[in-house]
Write a protein that holds these residues in place. Structure first.
Motif, mmCIF file in Angstrom:
data_model
loop_
_atom_site.group_PDB
_atom_site.id
_atom_site.type_symbol
_atom_site.label_atom_id
_atom_site.label_comp_id
_atom_site.label_asym_id
_atom_site.label_seq_id
_atom_site.Cartn_x
_atom_site.Cartn_y
_atom_site.Cartn_z
ATOM 1 N N SER A 198 140.935 -12.957 -5.554
ATOM 2 C CA SER A 198 140.604 -14.083 -4.679
ATOM 3 C C SER A 198 139.284 -13.806 -3.975
ATOM 4 O O SER A 198 139.194 -12.884 -3.147
ATOM 5 N N ALA A 199 138.277 -14.604 -4.276
ATOM 6 C CA ALA A 199 136.967 -14.415 -3.652
ATOM 7 C C ALA A 199 137.048 -14.587 -2.137
ATOM 8 O O ALA A 199 136.408 -13.844 -1.384
ATOM 9 N N SER A 200 137.848 -15.535 -1.672
ATOM 10 C CA SER A 200 137.944 -15.764 -0.233
ATOM 11 C C SER A 200 138.581 -14.568 0.483
ATOM 12 O O SER A 200 138.147 -14.186 1.578
ATOM 13 N N LYS A 201 139.571 -13.935 -0.141
ATOM 14 C CA LYS A 201 140.191 -12.759 0.473
ATOM 15 C C LYS A 201 139.239 -11.567 0.467
ATOM 16 O O LYS A 201 139.214 -10.775 1.402
ATOM 17 N N LEU B 80 135.958 -11.764 0.603
ATOM 18 C CA LEU B 80 134.968 -12.023 1.655
ATOM 19 C C LEU B 80 135.554 -11.791 3.042
ATOM 20 O O LEU B 80 134.877 -11.251 3.926
ATOM 21 N N ALA B 81 136.791 -12.177 3.234
ATOM 22 C CA ALA B 81 137.430 -11.965 4.533
ATOM 23 C C ALA B 81 137.577 -10.465 4.813
ATOM 24 O O ALA B 81 137.294 -10.010 5.934
ATOM 25 N N GLU B 82 137.962 -9.703 3.807
ATOM 26 C CA GLU B 82 138.091 -8.258 3.986
ATOM 27 C C GLU B 82 136.727 -7.614 4.196
ATOM 28 O O GLU B 82 136.578 -6.699 4.998
ATOM 29 N N ARG B 83 135.716 -8.130 3.519
ATOM 30 C CA ARG B 83 134.354 -7.600 3.646
ATOM 31 C C ARG B 83 133.828 -7.785 5.060
ATOM 32 O O ARG B 83 133.054 -6.975 5.553
ATOM 33 N N SER B 84 134.241 -8.859 5.724
ATOM 34 C CA SER B 84 133.781 -9.085 7.093
ATOM 35 C C SER B 84 134.345 -8.027 8.042
ATOM 36 O O SER B 84 133.754 -7.752 9.084
#
Length: 173
Positions: A111-114, A116-120
């Motif tokens: 999941s790209a959104s997950k 990105l959220a973890e990357r933040s």
């Protein structure tokens, strides 16, 4: 920044080389997700064939007069037998509908959104790779559980179809 081999200085971010073990695990996880999706598609396709066969058998039974709706012609199949065939047909229909019903939470890939959220929260590349792999493994386990339930429903529908064929054969004999 890495220098350009031509001698000019270009801004290129340093990219951490992937851990070979993580890359291999990622590839294996993605392959397994693709296989699970293909297996689910195959089970659904076969379930459609079971339902089509049951519908065809019901039509042929009515056409041959095994299931008789005209009281003037007399009974070919006892009412209990007709009810049993009806129950089997409904059971096959319900089971194949279940097999075709969408699976909530089915995982197809990362999941790209997950990510990105973890990357933040944490941008360490190895951490992100492990995060993605853990999510994929969790998805594989969830998919496997759902897939096994769909396969069990398919096998039950197939067994019900065999019982229906035997009941019709007994009525004709």
């Amino acid at each position: 920044m890495s220098p350009d081999p031509s001698g000019t200085s270009q801004a290129q971010p340093d990219v951490q080389a992937p851990d070979a073990g993580l890359a291999l695990a990622y590839e294996a996880a993605c392959d397994l997700l693709r296989m699970q999706d293909a297996t689910l598609g195959n089970v659904r396709s076969r379930a459609t064939q079971v339902l089509s066969t049951a519908a065809l058998l019901t039509s042929i039974s009515a056409g041959l007069g095994i299931i008789n709706l005209d009281p003037k012609r007399g009974e070919v199949l006892a009412p209990s037998g007709a009810w049993a065939l009806l129950v089997l047909t409904v059971l096959i229909g319900a089971l194949t509908t279940y097999v075709h019903w969408p699976i909530r939470g089915w995982i197809f890939g990362p999941s790209a959104s997950k990510i990105l959220a973890e990357r933040s929260h944490r941008s360490d590349v190895d951490h992100l790779r492990e995060f993605v792999l853990q999510a994929l493994v969790k998805g594989i386990d969830g998919n496997d559980h759902a897939l096994k339930r769909k396969q069990k429903a398919f096998r039950t529908a197939s067994l019900a179809l065999v019982v229906e064929v035997l009941a019709i054969a007994a009525a004709v004999a």
